[in-house]
Design a protein around this motif. Structure first.
Motif, PDB file in Angstrom:
ATOM      1  N   ASP A 286     -27.395  50.086  81.550  1.00 28.78           N
ATOM      2  CA  ASP A 286     -26.119  50.582  82.280  1.00 28.78           C
ATOM      3  C   ASP A 286     -26.184  52.151  82.572  1.00 28.78           C
ATOM      4  O   ASP A 286     -25.308  52.975  82.705  1.00 28.78           O
ATOM      5  CB  ASP A 286     -25.166  50.017  81.505  1.00 28.78           C
ATOM      6  N   ILE A 287     -27.560  52.745  82.577  1.00 30.88           N
ATOM      7  CA  ILE A 287     -27.631  53.973  82.761  1.00 30.88           C
ATOM      8  C   ILE A 287     -28.852  53.980  83.470  1.00 30.88           C
ATOM      9  O   ILE A 287     -29.887  53.439  83.172  1.00 30.88           O
ATOM     10  CB  ILE A 287     -27.700  54.842  81.588  1.00 30.88           C
ATOM     11  N   GLY A 288     -28.748  55.168  84.533  1.00 34.41           N
ATOM     12  CA  GLY A 288     -29.944  55.270  85.185  1.00 34.41           C
ATOM     13  C   GLY A 288     -30.158  56.702  85.709  1.00 34.41           C
ATOM     14  O   GLY A 288     -29.646  57.650  84.945  1.00 34.41           O
ATOM     15  N   LYS A 289     -30.782  57.056  86.711  1.00 38.60           N
ATOM     16  CA  LYS A 289     -31.117  57.996  87.289  1.00 38.60           C
ATOM     17  C   LYS A 289     -29.929  59.098  87.635  1.00 38.60           C
ATOM     18  O   LYS A 289     -29.836  60.297  87.659  1.00 38.60           O
ATOM     19  CB  LYS A 289     -32.137  57.940  88.478  1.00 38.60           C
ATOM     20  N   PHE A 290     -29.082  58.381  88.136  1.00 34.70           N
ATOM     21  CA  PHE A 290     -27.846  59.036  88.482  1.00 34.70           C
ATOM     22  C   PHE A 290     -26.755  59.159  87.532  1.00 34.70           C
ATOM     23  O   PHE A 290     -25.658  59.657  87.476  1.00 34.70           O
ATOM     24  CB  PHE A 290     -27.055  58.275  89.729  1.00 34.70           C
ATOM     25  N   GLY A 291     -26.897  58.400  86.320  1.00 39.11           N
ATOM     26  CA  GLY A 291     -26.015  58.458  85.318  1.00 39.11           C
ATOM     27  C   GLY A 291     -26.407  59.471  84.095  1.00 39.11           C
ATOM     28  O   GLY A 291     -25.802  59.608  82.797  1.00 39.11           O
ATOM     29  N   GLY A 292     -27.429  60.291  84.275  1.00 38.70           N
ATOM     30  CA  GLY A 292     -27.748  61.211  83.036  1.00 38.70           C
ATOM     31  C   GLY A 292     -29.426  61.407  82.950  1.00 38.70           C
ATOM     32  O   GLY A 292     -29.795  62.289  82.464  1.00 38.70           O
ATOM     33  N   LEU A 293     -30.100  60.249  83.501  1.00 36.02           N
ATOM     34  CA  LEU A 293     -31.627  60.155  83.490  1.00 36.02           C
ATOM     35  C   LEU A 293     -32.199  60.809  84.583  1.00 36.02           C
ATOM     36  O   LEU A 293     -33.344  60.283  84.861  1.00 36.02           O
ATOM     37  CB  LEU A 293     -32.130  58.925  82.928  1.00 36.02           C
TER      38      LEU A 293
END
Lengths: 376, 376
Positions: A286-293
């Motif tokens: 539920d997190i990826g390149k655009f959510g903080g990584l």
């Protein structure tokens, strides 16, 4: 993972992906820097993690602040730092932002060309400037481009111009590249800096300071040298190149100060395969390149990940984020080993995520809210 | 550039970088899609630009909405769209988000594996599902990865499972890749879709819909085919592969709907050189990769740029953003020709930026605020 973070997650059980930062670790890191480089002043790179609690703690501990924008200067001031403890470290500044910083009391500015010196001379008369020089970045996990800095030869002109325009030509800065694993990486740039000091000295301009920049690593999957090793190596290089005229030095740790203080809690949204001959497992978080990584760009940084099933057999997986963006894939060229028993709904903890996560997070890509952070 | 945007900028003179979107262009684009593909229903890909004014206009014009998250579903509803006009088009959904969408009235869901079908069956009983299949993306400026979709063979199982679990196995979707310049690109996937219709028909499951996805380009530097050419080509492929059993079709334009409706206004913050033998000009803007121009990643999209000095001689420049991040460089491998007479403080207008800019913007990287948008 620290006991405090584990306890926070177990008791608060926050919904959705979030970063949890343990201030005790930040404090330990600050003290370790001060111990390893006792003659250097610490300027924390605010951009790494500008959480008010982090800034307040560091202000209290006596840290100075390296700011990239007027907004960051205002954050450092709000956290209790005096303007004399702030450096406007971005070499790319609007002239009106130089003016705003000067009116907030800031007197230390980075430059890397004559045009920038002219802006500072017009808007911040008498201020101290340091000129950033290019550095090859060999040994860094993420070598910097040539975006910042100029050739050492040109730095002499830049600083001479600053002096002529009534500024204090104060010193030289460089950056050895992010996540720098080579403790000797500072040596070449220190030799260049010493030469700039010498040439300008011969012209009657006495530089005083070397800004050693950041680059101090945080531990991801590979082991890294202890901060003491960096301190010893830098100290030896300074003595070698500057002899008995040791300059003031400052360091600008960002990742090295907060990276290992944070953990991102994420959830497995889907595990699937594509069919046909391709039996690779795709694991969607539920997190990826655009959510903080964002730092997984080009798979540059491989974060350690912890699940509750790590004692089970593992298999290489492609790891991806939750957005409808095909570029939102974290690890694909080099798949990431995760337990075969992993299930949809499982929690995954991503370690070493205290730096460069919350602020990189997109404002609302695909409608997903930006990464939440809890500082404990 | 439209006269309305030029007038807005000249009269309002907004400070800092901003996006200005002209709703007249969005309206024209919507009507052009409807004219070129009269038998397809338009599902606007909300993620491309979820500005409330854009959504309201499209709702009024009769558009449907392709949503990537519950937040986007709520935005579409708030803009006046009925839930029956909404598709939850993300194949990666938390089960609790499927439930929330169902309770908001959504009855159309994308899937690409059995695990996702099971979530939908549990939380959205009786809903329609379409299965996304992989598509090679040849001809696209930005081919999609294998992140979404499954092999056509597997889609048959996925849809059969949906049917068995009480869902309506409704159709097949695919995406030919973003900024697709080849008007024939839909043909191969339509052949696969027709085969899935046939096989499932033989098993007593009558699919009804083909979701043709997005991929419709916006004009950047190169010319692109007119939307009519896509319409003719797709229509011919459908007739060829489906014969006299023509399915319902939907399209999901995002970039093609809003890309050319927006202009980003930016300012030259610094122009510098690095010294030594390297006389390349570096031009630094007040917006970069983290402020909304994420699609310059790997220099994928080259935006047209307009300055007031475009009649002057031009020279190739490296173009970079304002942050202290060395990865924040827009065009370096292939430098960008800009006027030699360009000066610090000059305005540059970046065309074709109506899609995938505001939402990609980082929340506060380096303290810079997210990209502001004005919809006129």
């Amino acid at each position: 993972m620290t006991a405090r973070i584990r306890e926070f997650l177990d008791t608060r059980r926050p919904d959705g992906p979030c970063l949890v930062v343990d201030l005790d670790v930040v404090r330990d890191n600050f003290l370790a820097f001060r111990h390893a480089l006792p003659d250097s002043r610490v300027f924390y790179a605010v951009k790494a993690n500008p959480a008010p609690e982090v800034l307040s703690l560091l202000a209290e501990l006596g840290s100075n602040f390296d700011c990239a924008s007027v907004a960051e200067i205002e954050m450092a001031l709000a956290a209790g730092a005096d303007a004399t403890r702030i450096s406007f470290g971005n070499t790319i500044k609007k002239e009106r932002d130089v003016s705003r910083a000067f009116h907030l009391g800031v007197r230390l500015f980075a430059v890397d060309c004559v045009a920038e010196v002219e802006k500072v001379a017009r808007q911040a008369p008498g201020a101290r400037v340091f000129c950033r020089i290019l550095c090859d970045g060999a040994g860094a996990e993420w070598p910097l481009s040539r975006k910042f800095g100029c050739e050492p030869e040109m730095a002499i002109d830049v600083l001479e111009t600053a002096h002529r325009l009534g500024l204090t030509a104060y010193g030289v800065s460089f950056h050895v590249g992010s996540q720098q694993a080579n403790t000797e990486a500072w040596d070449g740039a220190l030799a260049s800096a010493a030469n700039i000091f010498r040439v300008l000295g011969e012209r009657g301009i006495q530089l005083k300071m070397v800004n050693l920049g950041g680059g101090f690593p945080t531990k991801y999957l590979k082991d890294i040298p202890a901060v003491e090793a960096y301190g010893r190596s830098i100290d030896a290089s300074i003595r070698q190149h500057f002899g008995n005229r040791i300059p003031e030095t400052i360091i600008e740790p960002g990742r090295g100060m907060v990276g290992n203080a944070g953990i991102i809690k994420t959830e497995v949204v889907l595990i699937s395969q594509k069919g046909g001959a391709d039996d690779t497992r795709w694991v969607f978080l539920d997190i990826g390149k655009f959510g903080g990584l964002a730092e997984t760009m080009d798979e540059a940084i491989r974060y350690p990940m912890v699940t509750r099933r790590d004692s089970d057999e593992k298999t290489p997986c492609i790891l991806a984020g939750p957005t409808c963006d095909s570029a939102d894939v974290l690890y694909e060229k080099t798949p990431y080993a995760l337990p075969v028993s992993l299930e949809i709904g499982d929690e995954i903890l991503i370690e070493g995520t205290g730096a460069y996560t919350t602020t990189y997070s997109a404002v609302a890509f695909n409608g997903f809210e930006p990464l939440k952070a809890y500082v404990i």
